[in-house]
Scaffold this motif. Structure first.
Motif, mmCIF file in Angstrom:
data_model
loop_
_atom_site.group_PDB
_atom_site.id
_atom_site.type_symbol
_atom_site.label_atom_id
_atom_site.label_comp_id
_atom_site.label_asym_id
_atom_site.label_seq_id
_atom_site.Cartn_x
_atom_site.Cartn_y
_atom_site.Cartn_z
ATOM 1 N N VAL A 23 2.228 0.589 14.669
ATOM 2 C CA VAL A 23 3.676 0.768 14.572
ATOM 3 C C VAL A 23 4.338 -0.548 14.192
ATOM 4 O O VAL A 23 5.215 -0.598 13.317
ATOM 5 N N LEU A 24 3.942 -1.651 14.837
ATOM 6 C CA LEU A 24 4.559 -2.944 14.547
ATOM 7 C C LEU A 24 4.201 -3.444 13.156
ATOM 8 O O LEU A 24 5.013 -4.110 12.505
ATOM 9 N N SER A 25 3.000 -3.118 12.682
ATOM 10 C CA SER A 25 2.633 -3.513 11.325
ATOM 11 C C SER A 25 3.502 -2.797 10.296
ATOM 12 O O SER A 25 3.881 -3.368 9.273
ATOM 13 N N ALA A 26 3.831 -1.524 10.596
ATOM 14 C CA ALA A 26 4.630 -0.744 9.654
ATOM 15 C C ALA A 26 6.120 -1.034 9.773
ATOM 16 O O ALA A 26 6.850 -0.980 8.776
ATOM 17 N N HIS A 27 6.589 -1.325 10.993
ATOM 18 C CA HIS A 27 8.025 -1.443 11.225
ATOM 19 C C HIS A 27 8.445 -2.796 11.798
ATOM 20 O O HIS A 27 9.593 -2.945 12.205
#
Length: 732
Positions: A462-466
């Motif tokens: 999630v953090l990599s994408a957002h």
């Protein structure tokens, strides 16, 4: 016929509001203009007051018209300002003293008008140079105590000029004996009483017509007192209680070859300090008034454009025998609050100023000296209070002492010493050295710079994408108005490049201090972030910096303050993960609902792709009655009401719809105008299917389109059956 009337009425109403707002602001323009004429054309220039009145209202008309047409703030009202009129008066007085010292019988009016015109043209060229080369922002690097000292000194000089207008005598140690008579003391006491009345009434209310009402009341009271004691108007004029009525306003263009050849050019070097003061004060007034208007009206101005248009206006004013001026904060805000939003407001003010060329002499002929003298006393005292008393709360002790020193130096030794000490020392030692250091040491985003907390693979994904929704800056050095303004410009551009940003971090670990004048730039950052839904997070904020930002209203409940950067990043990451998981649950709920409606998960996914998510707050209008029916709404969460007009301008709710219901489906099919207004009753989440997407579904996927039509028919059948049951109950 009806449609034309409806389309014309809003424009006519806006024009009427502009005229009314410009008229209200013109009341101040006229009142101030009369007092500025007396301030500049006092002492040896008093016999030429008619030329001063003409110069004042020519300046007012040209400045108001040009700046109204060219300003980035369309509701701007411009004209001579208190500070610019005071410096122009000092310049004129200095020239007269030098001419009279050489030849007491030498003509005065033409050299004075040429000097004021030259100062106005030089000011215009300088301001245009600042605007064209984008050097105008360099004015922001002038230390706040220097600016305050210059403007505070103009307040002192306005007070001294007011005393000269009232008594006809310059206040100096050598002339104190001339004030020791009953008539002079009575005139000063009456003027002080007028200034106190202005303070206790108009100063606190600032109503559109409060000032002229008070001044008219003062005039009426004075003439009533003259009548009671048996003093005629001619006797009052002879005794010095009222102004001698000037002849018809005399407009003079001093730019003839003969007068230019007779001009005492050798005096210009001695006047250079006062000329620079006129330019500097006009530029500072333009900057301060513009930023003050930005704060009061929540509108952003283009500073380079303001400098350019003010420069052109001043050059034209000087060419036609006027003097300097700029955009007025008081009159512009009054116009805006009165409903003026367009350029017609400034043109109205310009037209009224032009009309005063005919009516001003009649007004002055009946005006007691203590009325306009009291207004000048009030303006000077108000300026002194603003820069000597109010500024103490915003400045450190050292800054405040510098401000007082600059005021004393200017009043005692003139603007040359003030410029040398205030600008050279202040700007050279502080602004130039501090501006070499970039206020941002490095920047980062949440996808590349994370907290030290170990997370699951799902959370890491999630953090990599957002993670790009987190943007941060490590600040450094001492932040003052200039560097803070550059920071605001950088943040503004950054948010424009990254509209997905939701968290903006400022790390103050390397910041050595913050100037009180930088609070405005941080307020702009806060306002811009709030408009984009961005949360501000402050890290490592020193206590002194936190106190300054909190006292300016920057640090509030909406701003998150966290002691360490690692914890701040962890908090932002947790918010993004929670938000993403919430969206996942929302999409799953929507997919289940659409699957139930359409029968297959494939059709549900296709319909979701065609819909647009919409989030509304309680009370927000979703669609209005009479609008084109170009969409329908799936209500995933919340509740909306169907509203129709009722008596006396009210609305009545005829239906309320909760989650997992639809609204607007028949309008999407029939394309008839909306028959009711749809308003959110609570915070709601809707998915919108537009008419274009519905037509695309029918073309690209006819089976899905047929399923949607079947669903629409079933919904309408259920609502019709419910309505029939209600009718049956009502007929019992």
């Amino acid at each position: 016929m009806v449609s034309r009337s409806n389309s014309f009425s809003p424009g006519l109403g806006a024009a009427l509001n502009d005229v009314l707002g410009g008229g209200a602001a013109s009341v101040l323009t006229v009142t101030y203009g009369l007092s500025y004429s007396l301030l500049i054309f006092a002492g040896p220039l008093a016999p030429y007051l008619s030329y001063g009145v003409a110069a004042t209202f020519i300046s007012s008309a040209i400045l108001a018209a040009v700046i109204a047409l060219g300003s980035s703030l369309p509701f701007a009202i411009a004209g001579p300002e208190t500070s610019t009129a005071a410096t122009s008066g000092i310049l004129a007085s200095a020239l007269v003293e030098r001419i009279v010292a050489v030849d007491p019988s030498a003509p005065l009016i033409t050299p004075v008008l040429i000097t004021l015109g030259l100062a106005s043209v030089a000011t215009g060229i300088t301001l245009c140079g600042f605007g064209i080369t984008r050097m105008g922002r360099a004015i922001r690097y002038v230390p706040y105590p220097v600016v305050g000292g210059f403007l505070g000194a103009t307040g002192c000089l306005i007070l001294l000029g007011a005393i000269r207008v009232i008594t006809g005598q310059r206040l100096q140690f050598a002339t104190l004996g001339r004030f020791a008579n009953l008539l002079t003391l009575s005139e000063l006491a009456a003027a002080c009483a007028m200034a106190l009345i202005l303070y206790f009434t108009w100063h606190r209310s600032r109503s559109s017509f409060g000032l002229p009402a008070i001044l008219i009341g003062g005039v009426v009271a004075a003439h009533l007192a003259f009548w009671l004691v048996g003093v005629s108007l001619a006797e009052a004029q002879a005794a010095g209680w009222t102004f001698q009525p000037p002849p018809h306003v005399s407009i003079m263009l001093p730019w003839s070859a003969k007068e230019i050849a007779r001009y005492p050019w050798h005096e210009l070097p001695d006047l250079m300090g006062n000329l620079i003061a006129v330019v500097f004060v006009t530029a500072i007034s333009t900057l301060f008034n513009t930023t003050g208007i930005e704060v009061a009206t929540l509108r952003e101005a283009n500073l380079e454009r303001e400098l350019n248009v003010t420069g052109v206006a001043n050059m034209l004013s000087g060419a036609f025998g006027g003097y300097t001026g700029c955009i007025s904060g008081t009159r512009t805000v009054l116009n805006f609050n009165s409903g003026g939003t367009g350029r017609l407001s400034g043109l109205t003010a310009a037209a009224i100023s032009a009309l005063m060329l005919a009516f001003a002499p009649a007004l002055l002929g009946h005006m007691p000296k203590f009325v306009l003298g009291g207004l000048l006393l009030y303006l000077g005292a108000d300026q002194l209070h603003r820069w000597i008393v109010e500024s103490r709360r915003r400045l450190s002790l050292l800054e405040y002492l510098s401000l007082l020193a600059i005021i004393v130096i200017i009043v005692q030794w003139g603007f040359i010493a003030g410029i040398l000490i205030g600008i050279v020392i202040g700007c050279a030692t502080f602004a130039l050295s501090a501006s070499r250091i970039d206020s941002i040491k490095f920047s980062f985003d949440g996808s590349e710079y994370r907290s030290s907390l170990d997370r699951s693979r799902d959370d890491q994904a999630v953090l990599s994408a957002h993670g790009g929704k987190i943007l941060g800056m490590n600040l450094q050095s001492y932040l003052f108005f200039g560097s803070a303004n550059r920071l605001f410009q950088h943040v503004k551009a950054l948010l424009d490049r990254h509209p997905e940003c939701r968290f903006l971090l400022f790390d103050f670990k390397l910041v050595t201090g913050i100037d009180s004048s930088a609070a405005y730039s941080f307020a702009q950052i806060k306002r811009g972030a709030g408009e984009r839904g961005v949360t501000l997070v402050l890290v490592h904020v020193p206590s002194a910096t936190a106190k300054a930002l909190r006292s300016s209203g920057f640090i509030t409940d909406e701003v998150k303050v966290i002691p360490e950067l690692d914890h701040a990043l962890e908090w932002c990451e947790n918010e993004i993960i929670a938000q993403y998981k919430g969206l996942e649950q929302e999409e799953a709920s929507l997919r289940d609902w659409f699957t139930q409606i359409l029968g297959t998960g494939h059709d549900a996914t296709e319909l979701m792709r065609r819909c647009q998510r919409m989030e509304v707050d309680a009370g927000e209008i979703i669609v209005r009655i009479g609008e084109a029916a170009d969409s329908m709404h799936f209500i995933l969460d919340g509740r909306v009401g169907v509203m129709i007009p009722a008596d006396e301008g009210r609305t009545a709710r005829v239906r309320s719809l909760g989650r997992y219901t639809t609204i607007g489906e028949m309008g999407l099919v029939s394309r008839a105008p909306r028959s009711a207004t749809i308003q959110a009753e609570v915070a709601s989440i809707l998915y919108v299917l537009s008419a274009d997407q519905f037509e695309a579904i029918k073309t690209d996927d006819p089976a899905l389109g047929q399923k949607l039509l079947t669903y629409f028919v079933s919904v309408m059948a259920e609502r019709l059956a419910f309505a029939n049951r209600m009718i049956t109950v009502l007929r019992r």
